[in-house]
Design an enzyme around this catalytic site. Structure first.
Site, PDB file in Angstrom:
ATOM      1  N   THR A  43       0.836  -1.194   0.000  1.00 12.76           N
ATOM      2  CA  THR A  43       0.000   0.000   0.000  1.00 12.76           C
ATOM      3  C   THR A  43       0.875   1.250   0.000  1.00 12.76           C
ATOM      4  O   THR A  43       1.986   1.214   0.511  1.00 12.76           O
ATOM      5  CB  THR A  43      -0.853  -0.043   1.288  1.00 12.76           C
ATOM      6  OG1 THR A  43      -1.730  -1.154   1.180  1.00 12.76           O
ATOM      7  CG2 THR A  43      -1.643   1.222   1.514  1.00 12.76           C
ATOM      8  N   GLY A  60      -5.284  -4.852   7.412  1.00 14.00           N
ATOM      9  CA  GLY A  60      -6.360  -3.882   7.520  1.00 14.00           C
ATOM     10  C   GLY A  60      -7.417  -4.165   8.571  1.00 14.00           C
ATOM     11  O   GLY A  60      -7.920  -3.243   9.224  1.00 14.00           O
ATOM     12  N   THR A  75      -0.520   1.359   7.010  1.00 11.92           N
ATOM     13  CA  THR A  75      -0.357   0.211   6.107  1.00 11.92           C
ATOM     14  C   THR A  75      -0.182  -1.042   6.942  1.00 11.92           C
ATOM     15  O   THR A  75       0.512  -1.024   7.950  1.00 11.92           O
ATOM     16  CB  THR A  75       0.839   0.382   5.152  1.00 11.92           C
ATOM     17  OG1 THR A  75       0.956  -0.817   4.376  1.00 11.92           O
ATOM     18  CG2 THR A  75       2.135   0.655   5.876  1.00 11.92           C
ATOM     19  N   GLY A  76      -0.828  -2.116   6.523  1.00  8.18           N
ATOM     20  CA  GLY A  76      -0.708  -3.347   7.301  1.00  8.18           C
ATOM     21  C   GLY A  76      -1.967  -4.165   7.181  1.00  8.18           C
ATOM     22  O   GLY A  76      -2.753  -3.988   6.238  1.00  8.18           O
ATOM     23  N   GLY A 105     -10.640  -2.926   3.111  1.00  8.29           N
ATOM     24  CA  GLY A 105      -9.701  -2.835   4.233  1.00  8.29           C
ATOM     25  C   GLY A 105      -9.797  -1.504   4.960  1.00  8.29           C
ATOM     26  O   GLY A 105     -10.806  -0.795   4.875  1.00  8.29           O
ATOM     27  N   ASP A 106      -8.737  -1.179   5.663  1.00  7.02           N
ATOM     28  CA  ASP A 106      -8.704   0.060   6.452  1.00  7.02           C
ATOM     29  C   ASP A 106      -8.441   1.291   5.590  1.00  7.02           C
ATOM     30  O   ASP A 106      -8.783   2.416   5.977  1.00  7.02           O
ATOM     31  CB  ASP A 106      -7.613  -0.023   7.521  1.00  7.02           C
ATOM     32  CG  ASP A 106      -6.238  -0.262   6.892  1.00  7.02           C
ATOM     33  OD1 ASP A 106      -6.136  -1.150   6.017  1.00  7.02           O
ATOM     34  OD2 ASP A 106      -5.275   0.437   7.259  1.00  7.02           O
ATOM     35  N   ARG A 127     -14.388  -7.539  -0.017  1.00  9.28           N
ATOM     36  CA  ARG A 127     -13.650  -7.104   1.181  1.00  9.28           C
ATOM     37  C   ARG A 127     -13.085  -5.676   1.021  1.00  9.28           C
ATOM     38  O   ARG A 127     -12.488  -5.335   0.015  1.00  9.28           O
ATOM     39  CB  ARG A 127     -12.509  -8.084   1.445  1.00  9.28           C
ATOM     40  CG  ARG A 127     -11.668  -7.776   2.686  1.00  9.28           C
ATOM     41  CD  ARG A 127     -10.399  -7.030   2.353  1.00  9.28           C
ATOM     42  NE  ARG A 127      -9.512  -6.909   3.499  1.00  9.28           N
ATOM     43  CZ  ARG A 127      -8.448  -6.111   3.532  1.00  9.28           C
ATOM     44  NH1 ARG A 127      -8.148  -5.359   2.501  1.00  9.28           N
ATOM     45  NH2 ARG A 127      -7.683  -6.061   4.608  1.00  9.28           N
TER      46      ARG A 127
HETATM   47  N1  ASP Z   1      -4.004  -2.051   4.848  1.00 10.01           N
HETATM   48  C1  ASP Z   1      -4.232  -2.596   3.544  1.00 10.01           C
HETATM   49  C2  ASP Z   1      -5.498  -3.407   3.573  1.00 10.01           C
HETATM   50  O1  ASP Z   1      -5.722  -4.107   4.533  1.00 10.01           O
HETATM   51  C3  ASP Z   1      -3.110  -3.467   3.077  1.00 10.01           C
HETATM   52  C4  ASP Z   1      -1.753  -2.858   3.211  1.00 10.01           C
HETATM   53  O2  ASP Z   1      -1.563  -1.872   3.860  1.00 10.01           O
HETATM   54  O3  ASP Z   1      -0.838  -3.401   2.622  1.00 10.01           O
HETATM   55  O4  ASP Z   1      -6.223  -3.392   2.620  1.00 10.01           O
END
Ligand code: ASP
Length: 350
Positions: free
Chosen positions: A216, A270, A267-268, A246-247, A244
């Protein structure tokens, strides 16, 4: 006389600090105040030196530098933090290196579905888009939603309809195809049971999602007028299904900006970032508990997220131009530039 001496000493120390260029002093760049500054990330995850060839590493660094210099130039010329954030993210969205725009990961159905959001810390205006498949630059759509619609978040077909009305660039879904992302999907699919029963959910996530590399992109900035802004753009997680989200497009989780406190891009994993409302929590810890930006980010990323079993990171900047890049993964693609034009680029947890 003594006071004068102390003042001169402090002044000399500060000037000395500002001029620092070597790697030790570059750590100080993060902890001092800046009239304007910018931080970017290109995703956090299992990014290990042994898995990245010197050529790939150089490619990532070059793209991070190209992107951050776009935003830095806008800020240096007196432009707004919101423009800097959007234009910087556009560069990363157009690169196949990152999981945003071109280079987005694949869903279970073999499509690419993008999420993005942007927030202006001065007005608390925000825009977000979720699940789009044909908009070339999702962060530009989020910006258009913020500026030109009465809403904060649009999704799917409706968001795409709005993008067309706004004259944004629409592409054939095949534009987003990259071979390595497609292969990642095949790998995950060949590893896992075709449907996930609830009691298998944790094991599925552990083996297939937690270890997949994220990518991300995000940007936070402070401009010369003291305005903060944040933005984030992603293709989400490989093999996601059932629409789905995400965050990333959720204001307060993936993105938040408030001139009174800070601007944050996450980022992470989500699901965990949504449940801990990461970006807003960092701001709230500053506002209600008086924590510094780095204390607040540490608490959320090193304690709250891992306590629940999640992982990832944030970039953040406060109204004094203090910058933070906090992550609990093996690495996070990241870069900063301060008001002196000093550049820092990092990938691993060093
Ligand atoms: N946070 C993002 C999600 O969950 C993924 C990412 O940050 O790599 O969609």
């Amino acid at each position: 006389m003594k006071n004068l001496f102390v003042s001169i000493l402090i002044f000399t120390l500060l000037i000395g600090c500002k001029k620092g260029n070597d790697p030790v002093e570059s750590k100080l760049i993060l902890e001092k105040q800046n009239e304007f500054a910018i931080v970017i990330h290109g995703g956090a995850g299992t990014i290990l030196k042994k898995n990245l060839s010197p050529e790939k590493e150089a490619e990532y660094k070059a793209k991070l530098e190209e992107a951050i210099r776009v935003g830095y130039t806008i800020l240096k010329n007196g432009g707004s933090s919101i423009d800097a954030v959007q234009k910087t993210i556009n560069v990363m969205e157009d690169s196949p290196l990152f999981n945003a725009g071109k280079g987005a990961v694949f869903t279970n159905a073999g499509t690419n579905e993008h999420d993005a959001s942007i927030m202006d810390g001065k007005t608390l205006n925000a825009g977000a888009s979720a699940g789009t498949k044909t908009v070339r630059n999702p962060i530009s759509l989020a910006r258009a939603i913020m500026d030109n619609s009465p809403h904060v978040m649009l999704s799917g077909n409706g968001a795409e309809e709005f993008a067309v009305e706004q004259g944004l660039q629409i592409v054939d879904p095949s534009y987003f195809y990259t071979e390595n992302r497609f292969q990642s999907l095949q790998k995950i699919k060949s590893n896992k049971p075709s449907s996930i029963k609830l009691d298998e959910k944790d094991a599925f996530y552990d083996s297939n999602i937690k270890d997949s590399k994220f990518g991300t992109v995000g940007c936070v900035a402070l401009d010369k007028n003291g305005n903060l802004a944040a933005g984030t753009s992603t293709g989400g997680m490989t093999n996601k299904r059932w629409g789905r989200i995400g965050d990333t497009p959720i204001i307060g989780a993936g993105t938040y900006a408030n001139n009174n406190t800070c601007a944050v891009s996450s980022t992470g994993w989500g699901e965990f970032f949504i449940r801990t409302v990461v970006a807003y929590d960092i701001s709230a810890l500053m506002e209600y508990k008086g924590l510094s930006l780095s204390e607040a980010a540490k608490k959320v990323i090193q304690k709250k997220i891992p306590d629940l079993g999640g992982d990832g990171g944030v970039i953040a900047i406060d109204k004094q131009g203090n910058m933070v890049m906090e992550f609990n993964t093996a690495g996070m693609y990241r870069a900063t530039m301060n008001d002196l034009g000093e550049l820092y680029i990092g990938i691993y947890n060093e």
